[in-house]
Design a protein around this motif. Structure first.
Motif, PDB file in Angstrom:
ATOM      1  N   GLY A 198      16.478  43.393  41.892  1.00 47.79           N
ATOM      2  CA  GLY A 198      17.011  43.283  40.539  1.00 47.79           C
ATOM      3  C   GLY A 198      17.207  41.826  40.153  1.00 47.79           C
ATOM      4  O   GLY A 198      17.064  40.913  40.976  1.00 47.79           O
ATOM      5  N   ARG A 199      17.525  41.632  38.898  1.00 52.26           N
ATOM      6  CA  ARG A 199      17.768  40.274  38.401  1.00 52.26           C
ATOM      7  C   ARG A 199      19.163  40.215  37.797  1.00 52.26           C
ATOM      8  O   ARG A 199      19.588  41.119  37.068  1.00 52.26           O
ATOM      9  N   SER A 200      19.860  39.146  38.109  1.00 50.57           N
ATOM     10  CA  SER A 200      21.214  38.977  37.603  1.00 50.57           C
ATOM     11  C   SER A 200      21.205  38.206  36.289  1.00 50.57           C
ATOM     12  O   SER A 200      20.328  37.380  36.034  1.00 50.57           O
ATOM     13  N   ARG A 201      22.177  38.517  35.468  1.00 54.54           N
ATOM     14  CA  ARG A 201      22.555  37.646  34.348  1.00 54.54           C
ATOM     15  C   ARG A 201      24.077  37.639  34.320  1.00 54.54           C
ATOM     16  O   ARG A 201      24.716  38.528  33.744  1.00 54.54           O
ATOM     17  N   ILE A 202      24.637  36.658  34.998  1.00 52.01           N
ATOM     18  CA  ILE A 202      26.092  36.536  35.116  1.00 52.01           C
ATOM     19  C   ILE A 202      26.548  35.478  34.135  1.00 52.01           C
ATOM     20  O   ILE A 202      26.232  34.291  34.286  1.00 52.01           O
ATOM     21  N   GLU A 203      27.241  35.925  33.120  1.00 55.63           N
ATOM     22  CA  GLU A 203      27.707  35.012  32.073  1.00 55.63           C
ATOM     23  C   GLU A 203      29.131  34.573  32.372  1.00 55.63           C
ATOM     24  O   GLU A 203      29.983  35.392  32.724  1.00 55.63           O
ATOM     25  N   LEU A 204      29.377  33.277  32.217  1.00 55.69           N
ATOM     26  CA  LEU A 204      30.688  32.699  32.479  1.00 55.69           C
ATOM     27  C   LEU A 204      31.156  31.939  31.245  1.00 55.69           C
ATOM     28  O   LEU A 204      31.106  30.706  31.187  1.00 55.69           O
ATOM     29  N   PRO A 205      31.617  32.676  30.205  1.00 58.78           N
ATOM     30  CA  PRO A 205      32.070  31.993  28.982  1.00 58.78           C
ATOM     31  C   PRO A 205      33.171  30.972  29.241  1.00 58.78           C
ATOM     32  O   PRO A 205      33.269  29.974  28.521  1.00 58.78           O
ATOM     33  N   MET A 206      33.983  31.188  30.271  1.00 59.65           N
ATOM     34  CA  MET A 206      35.070  30.251  30.547  1.00 59.65           C
ATOM     35  C   MET A 206      34.541  28.894  30.982  1.00 59.65           C
ATOM     36  O   MET A 206      35.257  27.895  30.933  1.00 59.65           O
ATOM     37  N   LEU A 207      33.280  28.850  31.429  1.00 58.88           N
ATOM     38  CA  LEU A 207      32.648  27.593  31.831  1.00 58.88           C
ATOM     39  C   LEU A 207      31.463  27.225  30.960  1.00 58.88           C
ATOM     40  O   LEU A 207      30.890  26.144  31.113  1.00 58.88           O
ATOM     41  N   GLY A 208      31.065  28.139  30.088  1.00 58.20           N
ATOM     42  CA  GLY A 208      29.876  27.899  29.289  1.00 58.20           C
ATOM     43  C   GLY A 208      28.609  27.874  30.121  1.00 58.20           C
ATOM     44  O   GLY A 208      27.651  27.160  29.802  1.00 58.20           O
TER      45      GLY A 208
END
Length: 917
Positions: free
Chosen positions: A872-882
């Protein structure tokens, strides 16, 4: 050899040395040998005088003395009157052509039949003994695992610890294992195995300059299949264990490759016979070890040294190793370490290594009763693990967003309490009763530390949320600790609302809610409770309000009675005779998973005469008696959910199951209150189906594994699935549970999943001792316990039911807190991090172990695992760090990243102890 002079004498031996005695002449002059004290009397023999006596015979001359009075040299023997220190000589030509690596160790259970305080003292005594043996024998090597023991010695005996550091530098004290303790290797969550090595390996690096490279868990009762990947991620390439023994599994090899589902491998060695020995000669230990070996492997490790309560190698152990090496009885004997042995194996080259067997499964199992013994420690452990993981996440958020110092030391204290109580005689329920008072207190400390960290973080965030004033309302913030969005029911206790409440979202739109019973039983009519549906973003929060009055309400298709629970997705019928489900119809497929099943199977009570461990048990799926149905009561109806209470009893025990069906879900949730008062009995909760030719899948730490549908008692993390066909259509049922880890899947006309809900053996009772019928004993699990489970129907693929995330939400719910009105810079709905809810799931979000110049003194560590057993492929978004992490993951692959707060620095991948790859 006891000193360097003896070593030198061995090296100086030459064929021309006196053949009559087999002893070299040395520059040291005549040597007289004393018998061991207490071994009987023997005349002292001068080596030179013996040489002088027999020289004429060798030369063919007549003897100068009477042969009837001559003294012959003493022959080498395993016992009897003989010199303590016969000089080393060449082994006989007939010596077996193998090397036995004699591994001196002292397995020490810090808790078992004694409290941890006794283990604390014994660690110091045992380690002093090992140091003294090193002072006495230049070739003695000591192998040490369980890093907590070193930490105890460091804080209580600095002199001893300094001696250990010197011996580590010398290479004669060898640290292995790399984990804080030898834990149970089936029950802890995946992240706990990471933390065992995170804290253990970092301790070794900080105190000794190097980590362990050999994994070692000699005493646990089974080993989950993901361990090779975890070991490789912690810098270890090999693994040493004892159980399961040859009589307990289908594993026939002593030395083999052990491979995780992701393809990670370690070279594994099953210790033959035992990990320790009696204090005397090692002949029995060695003979039994050789008898247990895979005969094709040649060289092998034999473990010796007094263990369990510590002690370690004795003088008699070491002397006998020298003696049997000299005699050639078993082959070449050398005191060594697992690292040396594995290096010798690896040096044999690819041709040899490629020919070794490969094990692609778990290593099970020794004591099946351990996965159900002592329900309390299982529940306390799971609660503490969730608490510390939540605390890490929220502490990392406010460190980045608000510059609040990351509480590294507090979290380390909490984690070490959790890790210590995963020890393989605590978490499996096999320790003495007083040990569980300590475990409860220590895990309570971990939870208390975590709650303080979480509360501070939530309040730091909450005071910044913009909450406009609206008179007569109560703002409520719901915090989601999971890095994916959740839709869940929230029960909230309120006050100062005499006319009741209804619930609206941040825009004033009504959400589905209903009143429920308050936890307070007083005459204060302003206090009450409401349950409402919350939709909360990933690792974030959402603002709701309680408004006065009952609101307009929302209509749903939910219907409930004592006979039927029904919504637009399922129709569930209850048998009024047995109190269990007689039909579970999934409307979308027309499949009825439980059409006409025997409801009496649901509760199964069995007389259980097995010991605490459940030694030699294969299955608890045994003939049984059902509990008697007392009554069925509708507890709650409304637009959000229905709740039906089913009460049962058997002798002095009662079982209450509250069946909860939401208006918009095919999943039935059951909240259980069990008041157990039986001695030496067990209760199975069984879920019969009409599935045909089912296969079974069990959750393991960080993964899943298919197992046979044969009624065998098996460990699982939080869920078990049965998938088959009904009327030619694919169908399945997943059972998700909190705090329960002992399951079976059984076949027959009504294939089923069984949960061992409770066992009540005597504390620390070990077969073959028999209990005295007139004796007074303490039995486990007496009293009230609570847990929950869910029945999740699906159309033939358990992945569609997403049981991994469902189990985490069931065991680790959202948190709601009342807030006040105030201006703020944060919106009413916000997410700090998200993994998108796909196949790649974030398992940890925390601050780095090493402090840095980032806000709060920490960059952010993100760990994720592929959960479905497919790439699989990840897309881990971290808005707290942009920042965003987009990476490919292999099937069941675990990866860890450090995300700097400084956006100009690249995201970097690290290993499981946070070193750069």
């Amino acid at each position: 050899m006891k000193d360097r002079e003896a070593q030198q004498r061995a090296e100086d031996w030459k064929p021309e040395d006196d053949a009559a005695t087999g002893v070299p002449r040395t520059a040291a002059g005549p040597k007289e040998y004393e018998p061991r004290e207490g071994a009987g009397t023997m005349e002292k023999i001068s080596v030179d005088s013996a040489n002088e006596h027999f020289a004429p015979l060798i030369a063919g001359e007549p003897p100068a003395t009477d042969l009837l009075t001559a003294k012959a040299p003493v022959s080498n023997a395993p016992s009897g009157t003989q010199p303590v220190e016969l000089e080393p000589a060449r082994r006989p030509t007939a010596t077996p052509q193998r090397t036995l690596y004699m591994i001196g160790n002292a397995h020490l259970d810090p808790v078992w039949l004694w409290p941890w305080q006794e283990g604390y003292q014994e660690a110091r005594a045992t380690f002093w003994s090992a140091i003294q043996r090193m002072d006495e024998y230049d070739d003695f090597v000591f192998t040490c695992d369980q890093i907590v023991l070193l930490s105890w010695v460091e804080e209580s005996d600095p002199e001893l610890f300094a001696r250990i550091q010197d011996r580590v530098a010398e290479g004669r004290w060898v640290n292995v294992g790399g984990w804080w303790v030898e834990p149970d290797n089936n029950l802890p969550m995946g992240e706990s195995f990471v933390r065992q090595g995170l804290y253990g390996q970092r301790y070794l690096i900080s105190r000794f300059g190097k980590p362990a490279t050999v994994g070692m868990n000699v005493d646990p009762f089974g080993h989950n299949a993901m361990i090779p990947q975890i070991l490789r991620g912690q810098g270890m390439d090999s693994y040493t264990f004892l159980r399961p023994g040859p009589h307990e599994s289908d594993l026939t090899s002593t030395l083999f490759w052990w491979e995780s589902p992701d393809g990670s491998r370690v070279l594994a060695y099953r210790i033959p016979f035992e990990y320790g020995s009696p204090p005397g000669a090692v002949d029995y230990q060695t003979e039994k070890a050789i008898g247990s070996l895979d005969r094709s492997m040649g060289d092998a490790m034999v473990f010796y040294g007094v263990g369990n309560h510590g002690g370690g190698p004795t003088i008699a152990n070491i002397e006998s190793i020298h003696r049997y090496d000299r005699m050639g009885t078993f082959g070449r004997l050398t005191m060594s370490s697992p690292r040396t042995y594995f290096d010798e194996i690896l040096a044999r080259g690819d041709a040899f290594l490629d020919g070794l067997p490969v094990r692609r499964s778990d290593l099970q199992m020794h004591a099946r009763g351990c996965y159900s013994a002592h329900s309390g420690i299982k529940a306390w452990q799971r609660r503490a693990q969730f608490a510390v993981l939540n605390a890490e996440r929220w502490a990392a958020v406010v460190a980045v967003t608000d510059g609040i110092d990351y509480p590294r030391d507090e979290l380390e204290t909490a984690w070490k309490q959790v890790l210590f109580n995963q020890f393989h005689d605590v978490l499996p329920g096999s320790a003495i009763e007083p040990s569980y008072e300590d475990a409860r207190d220590q895990l309570g400390e971990a939870v208390a530390i975590s709650k303080r960290i979480i509360t501070r973080a939530h309040n730091t965030i909450a005071r910044q949320v913009d909450v406009p004033r609206e008179d007569g309302t109560q703002p409520v913030l719901v915090f989601n600790p999971h890095p994916w969005p959740v839709s869940t029911d929230v029960v909230f206790q309120y006050g100062s609302q005499r006319t009741g409440v209804h619930v609206v979202d941040e825009n004033g739109g009504e959400v589905v809610f209903q009143n429920t019973q308050s936890t307070a039983t007083t005459s204060d009519v302003s206090r009450g409770a409401v349950v409402f549906r919350a939709e909360v973003p990933a690792l974030g929060y959402r603002l709701y309000r309680l408004r006065s009055g009952h609101g307009s309400g929302a209509g749903t298709s939910l219907e409930v009675s004592e006979r039927v629970l029904e919504n637009e997705h399922v129709r569930i019928e209850l048998d009024q005779r047995t109190g269990w489900i007689s039909s579970y119809l999934v409307k979308a497929t027309g499949v009825d998973l439980m059409a006409g099943v025997d409801g009496e199977q649901h509760t199964q009570i069995t007389d259980d005469p097995t010991d605490t461990w459940g030694h030699r048990v294969v299955s608890y799926a045994w003939p049984s008696a059902p509990m008697a149905l007392r009554r069925i009561v509708v507890r709650e109806t409304g637009p959000l959910r229905s709740r039906v209470r089913i009460e049962r009893e058997w002798h002095a025990s009662t079982l209450i199951e509250e069946l909860v069906l939401d208006h918009d879900s095919p999943v039935l949730r059951v909240n259980v209150t069990l008041d157990w008062r039986e001695h030496a009995h067990l209760l199975k909760l069984r879920f019969p189906t009409v599935l045909q030719e089912p296969t079974a899948t069990y959750e393991i730490p960080f993964g899943h594994l298919e197992r046979h549908v044969n009624g065998s008692e098996q460990p699982a993390q939080s869920w078990v699935d049965l998938t088959g066909r009904i009327g030619g259509e694919p169908a399945g049922l997943t059972v998700v549970a909190t705090n329960k880890h002992a399951y079976d899947t059984s076949g027959g006309d009504e294939p089923s999943i069984g949960i061992t809900a409770v066992r009540s053996p005597v504390y620390s009772w070990h077969d073959p001792r028999l209990l005295d019928p007139d004796g007074i004993y303490s039995f486990q699990d007496q009293g009230i316990q609570n847990f929950s489970y869910e029945l999740v129907p699906h159309a033939g693929d358990w992945r569609a039911a997403d049981p991994v995330r469902r189990a985490l939400l069931l065991g680790n719910p959202v948190r709601a807190m009342q807030e006040s009105f105030h201006d703020g810079v944060l919106p009413p709905v916000h997410s700090f991090a998200s993994d998108g809810g796909g196949s790649v799931m974030v398992t940890a979000l925390k601050g780095t172990e090493d402090a840095c110049d980032a806000p709060g003194g920490a960059d952010v560590v993100v760990r994720a695992i592929e959960t479905r057993g497919e790439p699989g492929r990840s897309r881990i978004e971290l808005p707290m760090l942009g920042r965003t992490i987009e990476e490919d993951f292999g099937a069941s692959q675990l990866r860890t990243f450090v995300v700097p707060s400084d956006a100009s620095e690249p995201i970097r991948e690290v290993d499981l102890i946070e070193r750069p790859l």
